[in-house]
Structures are given as C-alpha cells and as structure tokens.
Design an enzyme around this catalytic site. Structure first.
Site, PDB file in Angstrom:
ATOM      1  N   LYS A 193      -5.997  -1.722 -10.773  1.00 37.77           N
ATOM      2  CA  LYS A 193      -5.230  -2.689  -9.982  1.00 37.77           C
ATOM      3  C   LYS A 193      -3.735  -2.472 -10.207  1.00 37.77           C
ATOM      4  O   LYS A 193      -3.318  -1.797 -11.142  1.00 37.77           O
ATOM      5  CB  LYS A 193      -5.582  -4.130 -10.386  1.00 37.77           C
TER       6      LYS A 193
ATOM      7  N   SER B 195     -10.996  -1.612  -3.341  1.00 35.54           N
ATOM      8  CA  SER B 195      -9.962  -2.630  -3.548  1.00 35.54           C
ATOM      9  C   SER B 195      -8.549  -2.053  -3.508  1.00 35.54           C
ATOM     10  O   SER B 195      -7.585  -2.793  -3.344  1.00 35.54           O
ATOM     11  CB  SER B 195     -10.183  -3.358  -4.876  1.00 35.54           C
TER      12      SER B 195
END
EC number: 3.4.21.88
Length: 204
Positions: free
Chosen positions: A162, A125
């Site tokens: 993230k 990701s």
C-alpha cells in the site's frame, strides 16, 4: 556513536541477529529472555541507553520499534538473483524458506535502491499505479518509510502492499484503486512493521 558497555554490545548483537534471521527486531520480552533480565522493563532501560548513544533508534508505542541506523539485513547476492516470495505464512519472516517459491535471475543492482527480494502481488488494490495481480514487486528491505512511498507492510498476520501515510501515531495504508478503502492503524494500539519499499515491478 559513543562506546558501548559489554552488556549493551550484547543487546545490539542480539538485535542484529534477529534482523538477519527473522527480518524484524526483537520485543523487549524477547531481549529480557535472551539476556536473562528479570523483566522487559530492564531491557527497555538498556534500549534507552543504546538510543542515547546513537546505536539504535526507537519508535514510541511499537513493541518491535527498534532500528539500527545504516543496518540493512538480507542483502541479496548479485550472482544468485532475487528470491521470489509467494504467499507469506502467518507470523513468518518474509524471507523464511517456506515463503520462497523460486529465484529470479535479475541483478539486484538493476533497481535503485537495490532490491533484496521480489514479492508476488495478489489482488488489484494498487492497479492504478500499474501494480497488478501476479506481478513481481521488487522490494528494498528497510524499516523506514516516508509519506507517499509504496511499502510492504505487515499488520498482524497479514502482509500488504500500500501507499504509506503517517500523522503522529496514526498511519493510513492507502490503496491505488477506489474500490478499496484505506486501512487506518493507531500505532498506540496496533503494531505495524514496514518490511520494505517498492523499487520496481516485473511483469511476466
């Protein structure tokens, strides 16, 4: 910081102990149970007093939203290298023994700010900024994050890497890969814990 009452000092010591032992602060209910208060509301009043005296900072709407300015738990020993954290057990502190796979012989001071542990990355990701599956992410333990920083965040029972963005009570955890949608969090409804900041990547 203003002088604390004996009771306030007890609470502050308990918060520090939780941060050292578990990696995150206690809830109001846990403080009430530990100190013998009749309800979490009593703990809340003591926390507000500690905040007014500058001993702690509180995040509205978060059950574990307590921070001690300048207090950084789990500082790594330069001689021991850094613990490598694998898959994090649900509900367990990041540095719980069952999460540690091995130790990596690298000086924590090599990173700025210094790293406290290495987290094994799972998934792609964050590939567009060079954080790939299997990499070791160097992490500096802190409960604070600014917009744009890459964080290790705990949401429910999941730990994720993230990019952080916050507006008011809304937080977005943004991937660096167009195949992954942003994760939106309303802090009034969900608890989000910042476990640390990315300070480097090691590829083996």
């Amino acid at each position: 910081m203003q002088k604390l009452t004996p009771r306030q000092s007890e609470i502050l010591s308990f918060i520090k102990r939780c941060l050292e032992d578990h990696g995150f602060p206690p809830t109001r209910a846990e403080i009430a149970q530990e100190l013998g208060f009749k309800s979490p509301n009593a703990a809340e009043e003591h926390l507000k007093a500690l905040a007014r005296k500058g001993a702690i900072e509180m995040t509205p709407g978060a059950s574990r939203g307590i921070r001690i300015p300048g207090f950084e738990p789990h500082a790594a020993n330069d001689d021991e290298g850094l613990p490598v954290i694998g898959r994090v057990a649900a509900g367990a502190p990041i540095l719980a023994e069952q999460n540690i796979e091995e130790s990596c012989r690298i000086n924590p001071a090599f990173f700025n700010p210094r790293a406290d542990y290495l987290l094994r990355v799972r998934g792609m990701s964050m590939k567009d900024i060079g954080i790939l599956d299997g990499d070791l992410l160097a992490v500096h333990v802190t409960r604070e994050a600014r917009n744009g920083q890459v964080v290790v965040a705990r949401l429910g029972e999941e730990v994720t890497v993230k990019r952080f963005k916050r507006e008011g009570s809304k937080v977005w955890l943004l991937a660096e890969n167009p195949e992954f949608a942003p994760i939106e969090v309303d802090l009034k409804e969900q608890e989000l814990i910042i476990e640390g900041l990315s300070v480097g990547v090691i590829r083996r």
